[in-house]
Design a protein around this motif. Structure first.
Motif, PDB file in Angstrom:
ATOM      1  N   VAL A 204      11.018 -19.278  35.416  1.00 33.05           N
ATOM      2  CA  VAL A 204       9.956 -19.078  36.402  1.00 33.05           C
ATOM      3  C   VAL A 204       8.760 -18.492  35.664  1.00 33.05           C
ATOM      4  CG1 VAL A 204       9.188 -17.814  38.431  1.00 33.05           C
ATOM      5  CG2 VAL A 204      11.495 -18.759  38.369  1.00 33.05           C
ATOM      6  N   TYR A 205       7.643 -19.177  35.730  1.00 31.26           N
ATOM      7  CA  TYR A 205       6.438 -18.738  35.027  1.00 31.26           C
ATOM      8  C   TYR A 205       5.433 -18.246  36.061  1.00 31.26           C
ATOM      9  CZ  TYR A 205       3.069 -18.774  31.148  1.00 31.26           C
ATOM     10  OH  TYR A 205       2.178 -18.402  30.163  1.00 31.26           O
ATOM     11  N   CYS A 206       5.142 -16.950  36.023  1.00 29.53           N
ATOM     12  CA  CYS A 206       4.201 -16.333  36.966  1.00 29.53           C
ATOM     13  C   CYS A 206       2.788 -16.465  36.405  1.00 29.53           C
ATOM     14  CB  CYS A 206       4.562 -14.869  37.188  1.00 29.53           C
ATOM     15  SG  CYS A 206       6.209 -14.623  37.873  1.00 29.53           S
ATOM     16  N   CYS A 207       2.010 -17.319  37.019  1.00 30.56           N
ATOM     17  CA  CYS A 207       0.663 -17.640  36.514  1.00 30.56           C
ATOM     18  C   CYS A 207      -0.340 -16.616  37.044  1.00 30.56           C
ATOM     19  CB  CYS A 207       0.258 -19.040  36.932  1.00 30.56           C
ATOM     20  SG  CYS A 207       1.463 -20.317  36.491  1.00 30.56           S
ATOM     21  N   MET A 208      -0.499 -15.519  36.331  1.00 24.39           N
ATOM     22  CA  MET A 208      -1.357 -14.437  36.789  1.00 24.39           C
ATOM     23  C   MET A 208      -2.843 -14.738  36.568  1.00 24.39           C
ATOM     24  SD  MET A 208       1.017 -12.509  37.911  1.00 24.39           S
ATOM     25  CE  MET A 208       0.095 -11.043  38.368  1.00 24.39           C
ATOM     26  N   LYS A 209      -3.168 -15.491  35.523  1.00 22.16           N
ATOM     27  CA  LYS A 209      -4.589 -15.687  35.206  1.00 22.16           C
ATOM     28  C   LYS A 209      -5.030 -17.146  35.167  1.00 22.16           C
ATOM     29  CE  LYS A 209      -3.757 -15.225  30.193  1.00 22.16           C
ATOM     30  NZ  LYS A 209      -4.101 -16.611  29.823  1.00 22.16           N
ATOM     31  N   ASP A 210      -4.107 -18.080  35.113  1.00 22.84           N
ATOM     32  CA  ASP A 210      -4.452 -19.503  35.062  1.00 22.84           C
ATOM     33  C   ASP A 210      -3.780 -20.252  36.203  1.00 22.84           C
ATOM     34  OD1 ASP A 210      -5.992 -19.387  32.637  1.00 22.84           O
ATOM     35  OD2 ASP A 210      -4.106 -19.163  31.543  1.00 22.84           O
ATOM     36  N   LYS A 211      -4.330 -21.405  36.547  1.00 20.67           N
ATOM     37  CA  LYS A 211      -3.748 -22.226  37.599  1.00 20.67           C
ATOM     38  C   LYS A 211      -2.432 -22.844  37.109  1.00 20.67           C
ATOM     39  CE  LYS A 211      -8.291 -23.488  39.473  1.00 20.67           C
ATOM     40  NZ  LYS A 211      -9.232 -24.597  39.736  1.00 20.67           N
ATOM     41  N   PRO A 212      -1.451 -22.976  37.995  1.00 20.20           N
ATOM     42  CA  PRO A 212      -0.170 -23.570  37.596  1.00 20.20           C
ATOM     43  C   PRO A 212      -0.324 -24.938  36.934  1.00 20.20           C
ATOM     44  CG  PRO A 212       0.063 -22.533  39.735  1.00 20.20           C
ATOM     45  CD  PRO A 212      -1.398 -22.468  39.391  1.00 20.20           C
ATOM     46  N   PHE A 213      -1.249 -25.765  37.434  1.00 19.68           N
ATOM     47  CA  PHE A 213      -1.438 -27.099  36.838  1.00 19.68           C
ATOM     48  C   PHE A 213      -1.885 -26.981  35.392  1.00 19.68           C
ATOM     49  CE2 PHE A 213      -4.213 -30.739  35.839  1.00 19.68           C
ATOM     50  CZ  PHE A 213      -3.294 -31.762  35.967  1.00 19.68           C
ATOM     51  N   ASP A 214      -2.831 -26.069  35.125  1.00 16.78           N
ATOM     52  CA  ASP A 214      -3.304 -25.879  33.751  1.00 16.78           C
ATOM     53  C   ASP A 214      -2.191 -25.355  32.853  1.00 16.78           C
ATOM     54  OD1 ASP A 214      -5.832 -26.727  34.469  1.00 16.78           O
ATOM     55  OD2 ASP A 214      -6.578 -24.706  34.867  1.00 16.78           O
ATOM     56  N   VAL A 215      -1.378 -24.437  33.383  1.00 14.44           N
ATOM     57  CA  VAL A 215      -0.271 -23.896  32.591  1.00 14.44           C
ATOM     58  C   VAL A 215       0.739 -24.990  32.264  1.00 14.44           C
ATOM     59  CG1 VAL A 215       1.676 -22.285  32.599  1.00 14.44           C
ATOM     60  CG2 VAL A 215      -0.541 -21.558  33.488  1.00 14.44           C
ATOM     61  N   SER A 216       1.036 -25.852  33.233  1.00 13.22           N
ATOM     62  CA  SER A 216       2.001 -26.931  32.990  1.00 13.22           C
ATOM     63  C   SER A 216       1.501 -27.867  31.896  1.00 13.22           C
ATOM     64  CB  SER A 216       2.257 -27.707  34.282  1.00 13.22           C
ATOM     65  OG  SER A 216       1.089 -28.393  34.710  1.00 13.22           O
ATOM     66  N   ILE A 217       0.202 -28.161  31.901  1.00 12.12           N
ATOM     67  CA  ILE A 217      -0.367 -29.021  30.861  1.00 12.12           C
ATOM     68  C   ILE A 217      -0.246 -28.355  29.494  1.00 12.12           C
ATOM     69  CG2 ILE A 217      -2.540 -29.965  29.962  1.00 12.12           C
ATOM     70  CD1 ILE A 217      -3.383 -30.517  32.807  1.00 12.12           C
ATOM     71  N   GLU A 218      -0.543 -27.060  29.445  1.00  9.31           N
ATOM     72  CA  GLU A 218      -0.481 -26.340  28.171  1.00  9.31           C
ATOM     73  C   GLU A 218       0.946 -26.280  27.629  1.00  9.31           C
ATOM     74  OE1 GLU A 218      -2.266 -22.632  29.103  1.00  9.31           O
ATOM     75  OE2 GLU A 218      -4.306 -23.433  29.202  1.00  9.31           O
ATOM     76  N   ILE A 219       1.918 -26.068  28.512  1.00  8.68           N
ATOM     77  CA  ILE A 219       3.318 -25.993  28.070  1.00  8.68           C
ATOM     78  C   ILE A 219       3.789 -27.345  27.540  1.00  8.68           C
ATOM     79  CG2 ILE A 219       5.694 -25.713  28.892  1.00  8.68           C
ATOM     80  CD1 ILE A 219       4.679 -23.500  30.732  1.00  8.68           C
ATOM     81  N   ILE A 220       3.501 -28.415  28.283  1.00  7.46           N
ATOM     82  CA  ILE A 220       3.939 -29.750  27.853  1.00  7.46           C
ATOM     83  C   ILE A 220       3.218 -30.183  26.588  1.00  7.46           C
ATOM     84  CG2 ILE A 220       3.986 -32.189  28.494  1.00  7.46           C
ATOM     85  CD1 ILE A 220       4.391 -31.313  31.393  1.00  7.46           C
ATOM     86  N   SER A 221       1.912 -29.901  26.494  1.00  7.21           N
ATOM     87  CA  SER A 221       1.156 -30.302  25.300  1.00  7.21           C
ATOM     88  C   SER A 221       1.639 -29.540  24.071  1.00  7.21           C
ATOM     89  CB  SER A 221      -0.343 -30.080  25.509  1.00  7.21           C
ATOM     90  OG  SER A 221      -0.639 -28.703  25.671  1.00  7.21           O
ATOM     91  N   GLU A 222       2.052 -28.277  24.248  1.00  2.00           N
ATOM     92  CA  GLU A 222       2.574 -27.514  23.107  1.00  2.00           C
ATOM     93  C   GLU A 222       3.852 -28.157  22.594  1.00  2.00           C
ATOM     94  OE1 GLU A 222       4.760 -24.834  20.696  1.00  2.00           O
ATOM     95  OE2 GLU A 222       5.459 -25.486  22.670  1.00  2.00           O
ATOM     96  N   ASN A 223       4.695 -28.589  23.505  1.00  2.54           N
ATOM     97  CA  ASN A 223       5.948 -29.221  23.096  1.00  2.54           C
ATOM     98  C   ASN A 223       5.713 -30.584  22.445  1.00  2.54           C
ATOM     99  OD1 ASN A 223       8.309 -31.277  24.369  1.00  2.54           O
ATOM    100  ND2 ASN A 223       9.047 -29.478  23.277  1.00  2.54           N
ATOM    101  N   ALA A 224       4.720 -31.325  22.955  1.00  2.00           N
ATOM    102  CA  ALA A 224       4.448 -32.665  22.441  1.00  2.00           C
ATOM    103  C   ALA A 224       3.491 -32.659  21.244  1.00  2.00           C
ATOM    104  CB  ALA A 224       3.861 -33.534  23.553  1.00  2.00           C
ATOM    105  N   HIS A 225       2.971 -31.484  20.885  1.00  2.00           N
ATOM    106  CA  HIS A 225       2.003 -31.350  19.784  1.00  2.00           C
ATOM    107  C   HIS A 225       0.760 -32.201  20.035  1.00  2.00           C
ATOM    108  CE1 HIS A 225       4.870 -29.029  17.420  1.00  2.00           C
ATOM    109  NE2 HIS A 225       5.770 -29.940  17.709  1.00  2.00           N
TER     110      HIS A 225
END
Length: 361
Positions: free
Chosen positions: A165-186
């Motif tokens: 569970v990722y508590c998005c305190m400062k960024d929108k959940p959609f932006d966080v999801s993109i950042e997490i997936i892009s980090e994994n996919a390089h």
């Protein structure tokens, strides 16, 4: 005559042993005051009772009508303070259906995965193991890639089958999801945000292991978890093995609460639910010192060091000193929780560790 036990038990539960004037939690140091004095016809009832700490009780009783100074606490005002306190710390409806409706539903089913939480770097997993129920603090000033670092940790554990569970305190959940997936996919996240993604990048994103295991990730927006009690509910009841609070600076503590009391609650609930909690904390840029690396004294109190099981301080040299070799280097300074402390781990964000070194005193 004092208040009967039945009245005392009722009002102390309703206020949670908080003083109804100053709002402080005082435990045993609480007294029950007659709003209308017995000598004036007041009864030993819950309606005529207000729980007060020692100091506030003395303050309320100190007014001398024969030599008035200041403003006296009126019966109406005391009841107003009391009712406001009760509303904050008590359920309005005490029947079982209300209790069931207040309890948050689990986000995930009961866990089946019993493997340990990983950092995603073999050397660090050996140096600084994370155990169920640990609360972990990752701190650094703005620009030290704290979120990117945690995105890597989240990715590694989602792939391993852990629920996050990722508590998005400062960024929108959609932006966080993109950042997490892009980090994994390089894939460069800025290319995604600007619509500059190539077909090759899309292929990487859609075939990433995190995208394939997206059911193991829940993203909670700020408006649903900004208050401290909601964070505690998530840790206790979500069914996740990992909860990430990004970042701690945005949590709204109750007026009567404090950082130390909240951390005690968080530590206790995490231990009971066996949930690992990663907390990101943003430190101010250090001033008037040659070495700009963060230090424990940069925290506002020693509560952080005492109550967190693992503490890591992040430092990026290129934020303060230009050096082409250090441009993408991140130092992870492990000050608590390592097998041998302190240590500094140097890695290239977010790919690989380049070396492990003993931290100079």
């Amino acid at each position: 005559m004092g208040f009967p036990t039945s009245v005392a038990d009722d009002v102390l539960v309703r206020c949670g042993r908080h003083c109804c004037l100053c709002g402080k939690y005082v435990g045993q140091k609480i007294e029950l005051h007659h709003i209308k004095q017995v000598a004036d016809g007041g009864e030993d009832t819950a309606d005529n009772c207000i729980p007060l700490c020692f100091d506030c009780h003395a303050e309320v009783k100190a007014y001398n009508p024969h030599h008035p100074k200041g403003r006296k606490f009126t019966e109406k005002e005391l009841k107003g303070h009391r009712d406001k306190c009760y509303e904050r710390y008590s359920l309005k409806n005490n029947d079982s259906s209300a209790l069931n409706s207040e309890k948050p539903k689990s986000i995930f089913p009961p866990p089946e995965n019993t493997s340990l939480i990983r950092w995603g770097y073999p050397e660090q997993d050996k140096l600084c193991p994370v155990f169920p129920g640990n609360i972990v603090l990752v701190a650094g000033c703005t620009g030290t890639k704290k979120s990117t670092y945690l995105h890597h940790v989240v990715n590694q554990n989602i792939i391993s089958g852990h629920r996050v569970v990722y508590c998005c305190m400062k960024d929108k959940p959609f932006d966080v999801s993109i950042e997490i997936i892009s980090e994994n996919a390089h894939v460069n996240v800025e290319y995604i945000k600007r619509g500059m993604v190539t077909e090759e990048d899309w292929e990487k994103l859609t075939s990433s292991q995190v995208a394939s295991n997206s059911e193991n990730l829940a993203l909670i927006p700020y408006n649903e978890i900004s208050e401290s009690n909601k964070i505690l509910d998530i840790v206790e009841n979500s069914g996740a093995e990992i909860v990430v609070i990004d970042d701690f600076n945005g949590i709204m503590l109750d007026d009567a609460d404090s950082v130390e009391r909240f951390l005690y609650k968080l530590k206790n609930i995490a231990a009971q639910s066996q949930t690992v909690v990663f907390v990101i904390y943003n430190l101010s840029i250090p001033k008037q010192r040659i070495d700009m690396r963060p230090m424990l004294r940069d925290f506002p109190s020693d509560s952080y060091y005492r109550l967190f099981d693992i503490i890591q301080l992040l430092y990026k040299p290129d934020l303060f000193f230009y050096d082409e070799d250090d441009k993408e280097r991140l130092e992870i300074i492990i000050v608590k929780g390592a097998l041998k402390v302190p240590y500094t781990i140097k890695l290239l964000v977010p790919d690989k560790i380049t070396g492990v070194f003993s931290l100079a005193e």
